[in-house]
Design a protein around this motif. Structure first.
Motif, PDB file in Angstrom:
ATOM      1  N   ASP A 207       0.834  -1.190   0.038  1.00 43.46           N
ATOM      2  CA  ASP A 207       0.150  -0.140  -0.079  1.00 43.46           C
ATOM      3  C   ASP A 207       1.071   1.108   0.056  1.00 43.46           C
ATOM      4  O   ASP A 207       1.916   1.316   0.578  1.00 43.46           O
ATOM      5  CB  ASP A 207      -0.823  -0.125   1.256  1.00 43.46           C
ATOM      6  CG  ASP A 207      -2.057   0.897   1.301  1.00 43.46           C
ATOM      7  OD1 ASP A 207      -2.892   1.226   0.252  1.00 43.46           O
ATOM      8  OD2 ASP A 207      -1.985   1.773   2.171  1.00 43.46           O
ATOM      9  N   VAL A 208       0.663   2.427  -0.800  1.00 43.26           N
ATOM     10  CA  VAL A 208       1.243   3.695  -0.961  1.00 43.26           C
ATOM     11  C   VAL A 208       2.716   3.589  -0.739  1.00 43.26           C
ATOM     12  O   VAL A 208       3.182   3.733   0.260  1.00 43.26           O
ATOM     13  CB  VAL A 208       0.791   4.602   0.184  1.00 43.26           C
ATOM     14  CG1 VAL A 208      -0.768   5.069  -0.354  1.00 43.26           C
ATOM     15  CG2 VAL A 208       0.463   4.104   1.603  1.00 43.26           C
ATOM     16  N   VAL A 209       3.335   2.674  -1.564  1.00 39.88           N
ATOM     17  CA  VAL A 209       4.615   2.349  -1.502  1.00 39.88           C
ATOM     18  C   VAL A 209       5.718   3.302  -1.517  1.00 39.88           C
ATOM     19  O   VAL A 209       6.747   3.386  -0.902  1.00 39.88           O
ATOM     20  CB  VAL A 209       4.810   1.045  -2.393  1.00 39.88           C
ATOM     21  CG1 VAL A 209       5.063   1.643  -3.901  1.00 39.88           C
ATOM     22  CG2 VAL A 209       6.255   0.398  -2.207  1.00 39.88           C
ATOM     23  N   ASN A 210       5.389   4.443  -2.210  1.00 40.03           N
ATOM     24  CA  ASN A 210       6.216   5.671  -2.208  1.00 40.03           C
ATOM     25  C   ASN A 210       5.851   6.787  -0.982  1.00 40.03           C
ATOM     26  O   ASN A 210       6.529   7.722  -0.851  1.00 40.03           O
ATOM     27  CB  ASN A 210       6.024   6.605  -3.303  1.00 40.03           C
ATOM     28  CG  ASN A 210       4.338   6.792  -3.529  1.00 40.03           C
ATOM     29  OD1 ASN A 210       3.475   6.185  -3.179  1.00 40.03           O
ATOM     30  ND2 ASN A 210       4.489   7.968  -4.079  1.00 40.03           N
ATOM     31  N   SER A 247       7.392  15.390   1.526  1.00 41.37           N
ATOM     32  CA  SER A 247       6.637  14.404   2.367  1.00 41.37           C
ATOM     33  C   SER A 247       6.453  12.977   1.761  1.00 41.37           C
ATOM     34  O   SER A 247       5.954  12.069   2.499  1.00 41.37           O
ATOM     35  CB  SER A 247       5.149  14.825   2.442  1.00 41.37           C
ATOM     36  OG  SER A 247       4.394  15.191   1.188  1.00 41.37           O
ATOM     37  N   LYS A 248       6.804  12.771   0.603  1.00 44.21           N
ATOM     38  CA  LYS A 248       6.750  11.319   0.168  1.00 44.21           C
ATOM     39  C   LYS A 248       7.681  11.172  -1.087  1.00 44.21           C
ATOM     40  O   LYS A 248       8.368  12.149  -1.496  1.00 44.21           O
ATOM     41  CB  LYS A 248       5.538  11.029  -0.385  1.00 44.21           C
ATOM     42  CG  LYS A 248       4.787  11.773  -1.516  1.00 44.21           C
ATOM     43  CD  LYS A 248       3.385  11.419  -1.790  1.00 44.21           C
ATOM     44  CE  LYS A 248       2.921  12.015  -2.888  1.00 44.21           C
ATOM     45  NZ  LYS A 248       1.573  12.181  -3.096  1.00 44.21           N
ATOM     46  N   THR A 249       7.945   9.995  -1.850  1.00 45.49           N
ATOM     47  CA  THR A 249       8.789   9.577  -2.782  1.00 45.49           C
ATOM     48  C   THR A 249       9.969  10.336  -2.718  1.00 45.49           C
ATOM     49  O   THR A 249      10.818  10.618  -3.568  1.00 45.49           O
ATOM     50  CB  THR A 249       8.123  10.134  -4.082  1.00 45.49           C
ATOM     51  OG1 THR A 249       6.841  10.006  -4.050  1.00 45.49           O
ATOM     52  CG2 THR A 249       8.478   9.229  -5.310  1.00 45.49           C
ATOM     53  N   ARG A 250      10.808   9.856  -1.339  1.00 41.38           N
ATOM     54  CA  ARG A 250      12.155  10.301  -1.363  1.00 41.38           C
ATOM     55  C   ARG A 250      12.951   9.333  -1.669  1.00 41.38           C
ATOM     56  O   ARG A 250      12.778   8.001  -1.790  1.00 41.38           O
ATOM     57  CB  ARG A 250      12.309  10.354   0.530  1.00 41.38           C
ATOM     58  CG  ARG A 250      11.240  11.624   0.777  1.00 41.38           C
ATOM     59  CD  ARG A 250      11.432  12.550   0.304  1.00 41.38           C
ATOM     60  NE  ARG A 250      12.842  13.271   0.490  1.00 41.38           N
ATOM     61  CZ  ARG A 250      13.314  14.310  -0.158  1.00 41.38           C
ATOM     62  NH1 ARG A 250      12.681  14.982  -1.215  1.00 41.38           N
ATOM     63  NH2 ARG A 250      14.557  14.862   0.146  1.00 41.38           N
ATOM     64  N   PRO A 251      14.210   9.704  -2.124  1.00 37.99           N
ATOM     65  CA  PRO A 251      15.120   8.648  -2.458  1.00 37.99           C
ATOM     66  C   PRO A 251      15.765   7.532  -1.718  1.00 37.99           C
ATOM     67  O   PRO A 251      16.127   6.392  -2.221  1.00 37.99           O
ATOM     68  CB  PRO A 251      16.255   9.625  -2.914  1.00 37.99           C
ATOM     69  CG  PRO A 251      16.335  10.821  -1.780  1.00 37.99           C
ATOM     70  CD  PRO A 251      14.833  11.103  -1.999  1.00 37.99           C
ATOM     71  N   GLU A 252      15.576   7.790  -0.264  1.00 42.11           N
ATOM     72  CA  GLU A 252      15.986   6.734   0.431  1.00 42.11           C
ATOM     73  C   GLU A 252      14.916   5.450   0.416  1.00 42.11           C
ATOM     74  O   GLU A 252      15.369   4.353   0.794  1.00 42.11           O
ATOM     75  CB  GLU A 252      15.741   7.167   2.054  1.00 42.11           C
ATOM     76  CG  GLU A 252      16.765   8.509   2.390  1.00 42.11           C
ATOM     77  CD  GLU A 252      16.198   9.740   2.032  1.00 42.11           C
ATOM     78  OE1 GLU A 252      16.518  10.714   2.739  1.00 42.11           O
ATOM     79  OE2 GLU A 252      15.088  10.072   1.447  1.00 42.11           O
ATOM     80  N   ASN A 253      13.815   5.740  -0.115  1.00 40.85           N
ATOM     81  CA  ASN A 253      12.871   4.564  -0.381  1.00 40.85           C
ATOM     82  C   ASN A 253      13.591   3.634  -1.212  1.00 40.85           C
ATOM     83  O   ASN A 253      13.309   2.103  -1.142  1.00 40.85           O
ATOM     84  CB  ASN A 253      11.655   5.129  -1.135  1.00 40.85           C
ATOM     85  CG  ASN A 253      10.468   4.321  -0.444  1.00 40.85           C
ATOM     86  OD1 ASN A 253      10.356   3.812   0.720  1.00 40.85           O
ATOM     87  ND2 ASN A 253       9.465   4.431  -1.201  1.00 40.85           N
ATOM     88  N   LEU A 254      14.391   3.775  -2.141  1.00 32.12           N
ATOM     89  CA  LEU A 254      14.993   2.703  -3.265  1.00 32.12           C
ATOM     90  C   LEU A 254      15.710   1.859  -2.105  1.00 32.12           C
ATOM     91  O   LEU A 254      15.685   0.515  -2.484  1.00 32.12           O
ATOM     92  CB  LEU A 254      15.685   3.606  -4.127  1.00 32.12           C
ATOM     93  CG  LEU A 254      14.952   4.583  -5.145  1.00 32.12           C
ATOM     94  CD1 LEU A 254      15.932   4.897  -5.911  1.00 32.12           C
ATOM     95  CD2 LEU A 254      13.822   3.677  -5.892  1.00 32.12           C
ATOM     96  N   ALA A 255      16.518   2.335  -1.477  1.00 32.60           N
ATOM     97  CA  ALA A 255      17.312   1.301  -0.712  1.00 32.60           C
ATOM     98  C   ALA A 255      16.531   0.317   0.156  1.00 32.60           C
ATOM     99  O   ALA A 255      16.804  -0.945   0.147  1.00 32.60           O
ATOM    100  CB  ALA A 255      18.372   2.237   0.238  1.00 32.60           C
TER     101      ALA A 255
END
Length: 553
Positions: A207-210, A247-255
């Protein structure tokens, strides 16, 4: 404990038809008016017979149900209204016996404020979980730390008198955001995924993965230009007026997605597909999030769920996604538990049987994974829920300008003549419209021209057509109301023609020659997906009709 389905095809997800089950509304086995896991198990034969490859079950975890399961209070247990962990094990085992894979909905970006983690976090600023959620001091004037907004309306910050700080919530105030900058939180999220993979599930819908990470500096989001803001979520919701770059879709999410992928890859055949919430550059995000072998297996956004239902708009979305996604992989959806039912939203109500077939055939023919939402195969229309019966917090907040999500979440109608359409022996949690009784499963099962029968025929035919499951896709220029493309594999081609209008459409011999310059073979013999031949050598498609013709690749 259920044994995981043997992965005869590790890439099953690339062409899977995933049947989306909203458990509250599928089938109630105990008469309390709420669907449950035992109810799903009892009807798995229906899903398998329809031709699906997998089921996706919306959250069934312990929850106060303020957002109907998307506010989780215990990630590793089943809420009593849905049953027990033993019921879940039985469901997984039964699904695997039917040849169905089981995808469960993981809501990792936020929890309920009743989760033990949050109870401990809010108790003080120095306890072991003090930094597990996003806390911030007020500005000197007492206002929130920045201008971030909640999708559910108003500021994304809620004051807590015990810590004398604000906490972040991108959704309801009772859904505090977890702090993924904390490595302990990331490890806890991986532990949740590991728990369910060990239990036998075949993967996750995220859910809302970003939304997992936020800007650690809490910088203000910039405004969107007015013309873009009005075209956002809705004029009634101020969330649409910001560019949510912090507030969302930050680059740290990829790791973190890479960590999650490494875990999932330890379980042969397991897969992850993500929901990318509204985003400033959804194409680039989808490409990054689905980079082959590193992150999600596939992802879907709301592009097709919100695009105009025209050949030009659908072609644009699909070509943009395919052009931008790089090594990634798409998953297509025209319906889910958050949007108006497809037959109503796409204005197919004049012939819901044809509409059901059109929606199912289109979404499963675009090359990639696909999701079918429960009841769409029946041609169900959006239910009109009276204000006093509304349950959805989003709908209640923005009513009447946005009536919310209750209208697409009403219970499945199984038997037209039975009380509550065979869904429950009690009073359903949402009313079942009379029109849905008339479109119940038992009313359609023996009618070869019903929406259900057409969808079932198409999905079973598709399963045995390599070009439709694994072939390339090439759009073709056709008259305005017709969406035309070819699926091609190993010298075999299928010309797919979709009439998106309520009027019959004629394709002359010259038009067909342009669409298939190497000639056409015999039409696919599939009742409900035929075109009528015309004297001049052309064909005519009925309103909302779909035609499938064999062509040289």
């Amino acid at each position: 404990m259920a044994k995981q389905l043997s992965p005869s095809d590790p890439n099953w997800w690339r062409h899977a038809v995933v049947y989306h089950i909203y458990p509250r509304s599928f089938l109630d086995s105990n008469g309390d008016g709420i669907g449950d896991l035992a109810g799903i198990t009892a009807r798995l034969d229906y899903v398998a017979d329809l031709g699906a490859d997998a089921i996706w079950i919306s959250p069934f975890f312990v929850s106060p149900m303020e957002d109907f399961g998307y506010d989780v209070a215990d990630y590793c247990d089943v809420d009593p209204i849905f049953g027990t962990r033993a019921d879940c094990d039985a469901l997984i085992a039964a699904a695997h016996e039917q040849g169905l894979r089981v995808i469960i909905d993981l809501v990792l970006s936020h929890s309920s404020n009743r989760h033990p983690w949050f109870r401990e976090s809010r108790a003080s600023r120095d306890n072991p979980k003090a930094d597990w959620y996003v806390w911030a001091d007020p500005k000197p004037d007492g206002t929130p730390p920045n201008n971030w907004l909640s999708i559910f309306g108003g500021p994304a910050w809620e004051w807590d008198s015990r810590r004398r700080q604000y906490y972040l919530h991108n959704f309801l105030a009772s859904q505090p955001d977890l702090n993924f900058h904390n490595p302990q939180v990331r490890e806890a999220a991986l532990d949740v995924a590991r728990f369910w993979l060990d239990r036998g599930v075949d993967g996750f819908r995220l859910d809302v993965v970003n939304f997992y990470f936020h800007d650690a500096e809490l910088r203000d989001n910039p405004p969107l230009p007015q013309e873009r803001a009005v075209a956002g979520l809705a004029r009634t919701n101020p969330y649409a007026y910001q560019d949510h770059v912090y507030s969302k879709t930050r680059p740290e999410n990829l790791a973190f997605l890479e960590d999650l992928r490494r875990l999932t890859d330890r379980y042969p055949g397991a897969a992850m597909f993500g929901e990318i919430g509204p985003d400033r550059d959804v194409m680039a995000t989808t490409a990054a999030y689905t980079e082959a072998g590193r992150r999600l297996h596939m992802a879907y956004s709301f592009e097709l769920l919100s695009a105009p239902f025209t050949a030009r708009a659908i072609r644009r979305v699909v070509e943009e996604v395919r052009g931008a996604i790089g090594t990634g992989w798409p998953c297509w959806a025209l319906a889910n538990h958050d949007v108006v039912r497809a037959v109503t939203r796409l204005q197919l109500e004049a012939d819901p049987d044809a509409g059901a077939a059109l929606v199912a055939a289109l979404v499963t023919s675009l090359g990639g994974g696909s999701c079918l939402y429960q009841g769409e195969e029946l041609g169900l229309t959006e239910a009109d829920i009276p204000p006093e019966a509304m349950q959805d917090p989003y709908g209640i907040r923005f009513w009447p300008d946005q009536p919310g999500r209750d209208g697409c979440r009403t219970p499945m109608p199984w038997q037209a003549g039975a009380p509550q359409a065979g869904f429950s022996a009690g009073t359903p949690w949402l009313p079942i419209p009379h029109a849905h009784h008339l479109r119940a499963v038992d009313q359609q099962a023996d009618d070869p021209d019903s929406g259900h029968a057409r969808v079932r025929r198409f999905l079973h035919w598709r399963r045995n057509e390599p070009a439709m499951r694994e072939g390339g896709l090439r759009f073709l220029d056709a008259p305005e109301a017709i969406l035309a493309f070819r699926r091609e594999k190993d010298g075999e081609g299928i010309l797919c023609l979709f009439n998106l209008s309520a009027q019959a459409q004629a394709l002359t011999r010259e038009i067909l020659a342009n669409l298939a310059p190497d000639g056409l073979g015999a039409p696919v013999a599939l009742r409900g997906f035929e075109a009528t031949a015309s004297p001049d050598g052309g064909i005519s498609l009925p309103p909302f009709g779909v035609a499938l013709l064999r062509a040289a690749a």
